[in-house]
Design a protein around this motif. Structure first.
Motif, PDB file in Angstrom:
ATOM      1  N   PRO A 121       0.811  -1.223   0.000  1.00  0.00           N
ATOM      2  CA  PRO A 121       0.000   0.000   0.000  1.00  0.00           C
ATOM      3  C   PRO A 121       0.843   1.271   0.000  1.00  0.00           C
ATOM      4  O   PRO A 121       1.911   1.324   0.631  1.00  0.00           O
ATOM      5  CB  PRO A 121      -0.820  -0.121   1.282  1.00  0.00           C
ATOM      6  N   PHE A 122       0.348   2.285  -0.690  1.00  0.00           N
ATOM      7  CA  PHE A 122       1.042   3.576  -0.802  1.00  0.00           C
ATOM      8  C   PHE A 122       1.446   4.130   0.563  1.00  0.00           C
ATOM      9  O   PHE A 122       2.582   4.580   0.758  1.00  0.00           O
ATOM     10  CB  PHE A 122       0.122   4.573  -1.531  1.00  0.00           C
ATOM     11  N   SER A 123       0.512   4.105   1.520  1.00  0.00           N
ATOM     12  CA  SER A 123       0.780   4.664   2.848  1.00  0.00           C
ATOM     13  C   SER A 123       1.927   3.950   3.538  1.00  0.00           C
ATOM     14  O   SER A 123       2.747   4.574   4.221  1.00  0.00           O
ATOM     15  CB  SER A 123      -0.479   4.594   3.717  1.00  0.00           C
ATOM     16  N   ARG A 124       2.000   2.624   3.352  1.00  0.00           N
ATOM     17  CA  ARG A 124       3.076   1.852   3.990  1.00  0.00           C
ATOM     18  C   ARG A 124       4.431   2.144   3.342  1.00  0.00           C
ATOM     19  O   ARG A 124       5.455   2.133   4.013  1.00  0.00           O
ATOM     20  CB  ARG A 124       2.762   0.358   3.941  1.00  0.00           C
ATOM     21  N   VAL A 125       4.435   2.387   2.046  1.00  0.00           N
ATOM     22  CA  VAL A 125       5.686   2.748   1.367  1.00  0.00           C
ATOM     23  C   VAL A 125       6.218   4.064   1.922  1.00  0.00           C
ATOM     24  O   VAL A 125       7.413   4.182   2.230  1.00  0.00           O
ATOM     25  CB  VAL A 125       5.458   2.870  -0.164  1.00  0.00           C
ATOM     26  N   ILE A 126       5.343   5.049   2.074  1.00  0.00           N
ATOM     27  CA  ILE A 126       5.757   6.356   2.586  1.00  0.00           C
ATOM     28  C   ILE A 126       6.262   6.239   4.021  1.00  0.00           C
ATOM     29  O   ILE A 126       7.323   6.785   4.376  1.00  0.00           O
ATOM     30  CB  ILE A 126       4.590   7.369   2.520  1.00  0.00           C
ATOM     31  N   VAL A 127       5.506   5.516   4.857  1.00  0.00           N
ATOM     32  CA  VAL A 127       5.912   5.331   6.254  1.00  0.00           C
ATOM     33  C   VAL A 127       7.254   4.614   6.326  1.00  0.00           C
ATOM     34  O   VAL A 127       8.142   4.995   7.102  1.00  0.00           O
ATOM     35  CB  VAL A 127       4.840   4.536   7.031  1.00  0.00           C
ATOM     36  N   ALA A 128       7.432   3.586   5.504  1.00  0.00           N
ATOM     37  CA  ALA A 128       8.683   2.824   5.503  1.00  0.00           C
ATOM     38  C   ALA A 128       9.871   3.696   5.136  1.00  0.00           C
ATOM     39  O   ALA A 128      10.927   3.646   5.790  1.00  0.00           O
ATOM     40  CB  ALA A 128       8.571   1.647   4.530  1.00  0.00           C
ATOM     41  N   VAL A 129       9.718   4.514   4.105  1.00  0.00           N
ATOM     42  CA  VAL A 129      10.816   5.389   3.651  1.00  0.00           C
ATOM     43  C   VAL A 129      11.177   6.415   4.723  1.00  0.00           C
ATOM     44  O   VAL A 129      12.358   6.681   4.969  1.00  0.00           O
ATOM     45  CB  VAL A 129      10.425   6.082   2.324  1.00  0.00           C
ATOM     46  N   VAL A 130      10.163   6.992   5.360  1.00  0.00           N
ATOM     47  CA  VAL A 130      10.421   7.965   6.432  1.00  0.00           C
ATOM     48  C   VAL A 130      11.168   7.297   7.586  1.00  0.00           C
ATOM     49  O   VAL A 130      12.156   7.841   8.114  1.00  0.00           O
ATOM     50  CB  VAL A 130       9.094   8.577   6.938  1.00  0.00           C
ATOM     51  N   LEU A 131      10.726   6.103   7.975  1.00  0.00           N
ATOM     52  CA  LEU A 131      11.353   5.399   9.094  1.00  0.00           C
ATOM     53  C   LEU A 131      12.778   4.949   8.757  1.00  0.00           C
ATOM     54  O   LEU A 131      13.663   5.002   9.610  1.00  0.00           O
ATOM     55  CB  LEU A 131      10.500   4.196   9.495  1.00  0.00           C
ATOM     56  N   ILE A 132      12.989   4.508   7.532  1.00  0.00           N
ATOM     57  CA  ILE A 132      14.343   4.131   7.119  1.00  0.00           C
ATOM     58  C   ILE A 132      15.274   5.330   7.207  1.00  0.00           C
ATOM     59  O   ILE A 132      16.409   5.232   7.690  1.00  0.00           O
ATOM     60  CB  ILE A 132      14.332   3.559   5.685  1.00  0.00           C
TER      61      ILE A 132
END
Length: 241
Positions: A121-132
């Motif tokens: 999901p789009f939201s999970r991609v964004i959250v993952a990138v921010v957290l990385i």
């Protein structure tokens, strides 16, 4: 401080360091594309498990060599400026470059998701990138210090090698929080639903517990702040050799 940041950024205009901002995520996406339907999960896995630590190490080395190679920092040490601010600006510029690369990666992963059948999901991609990005910040002052003291081989081997050895030993255990090299990998489990080895986590697995996310964020920010302060104080005491 803004002037220090602008001056530091200007130094790398037209250099390979600036090109790496785009090259690193593109290489990651190409590796991910080779896995077909697992493109998104494997792109993330390649990024935080191998390419990002190596990229951060190389950025640190290039940042050091920009000052060290010709004048051995004489152009910096001889000026009436704050060496602590110089160091902090170098670290922050690298943080900005790393974050930009993560953003480029996220665009590629999102667009690639429309081509392959398995979509995160789009939201999970964004959250993952921010957290990385957030949980990798601490590597930047560490690698810059290693680059200044040990050069390219020392910085790359220690940073990437520690991820493979220390990170792999602790990431799937209850002691994951002790090792900084396992923080990013561990919090990606509940965010993406995939293990560090690229396999999908089983439903009900303790590795999917989202409580690790705030722990990883807090520990990463604390370590980044401590390393930034310690290395800035160290650099502030440097003299021309």
């Amino acid at each position: 401080m803004l002037k220090y940041l602008q001056a530091e950024n200007l130094k790398y205009k037209g250099t390979f360091l600036k090109k790496l901002i785009l090259i690193a995520p593109i290489v990651t996406l190409l590796f991910g594309a080779s896995s077909g339907q697992w493109f998104q999960a494997n792109s993330f896995n390649w990024w935080y498990m191998m390419i990002l630590p190596g990229y951060i190490s190389i950025m640190a080395v290039m940042t050091n060599e920009k000052e060290q190679k010709k004048l051995r920092y004489r152009a910096v040490f001889g000026l009436p400026i704050s060496l602590k601010k110089v160091w902090i600006s170098k670290v922050l510029v690298n943080c900005i470059y790393m974050t930009l690369s993560c953003m480029i990666l996220s665009v590629g992963i999102i667009l690639g998701g429309y081509y392959f059948s398995i979509i995160i999901p789009f939201s999970r991609v964004i959250v993952a990138v921010v957290l990385i990005s957030v949980t990798s910040l601490w590597q930047i002052p560490l690698c810059m210090f290693l680059a200044k003291k040990l050069g390219m081989i020392g910085a790359v081997l220690i940073n990437v090698g520690s991820l493979f050895v220390l990170g792999d030993l602790t990431v799937l255990t209850s002691m994951w929080w002790i090792c900084p090299y396992s923080w990013t990998s561990r919090i990606m489990c509940p965010v993406l639903g995939y293990l560090p080895n690229g396999l999908k986590a089983e439903m009900g697995s303790s590795l999917l517990n989202p409580s690790v996310i705030p722990i990883g964020i807090i520990l990463s920010l604390i370590l980044f702040t401590l390393l930034l302060i310690v290395t800035a104080n160290w650099f502030g005491k440097q003299e021309v050799n």
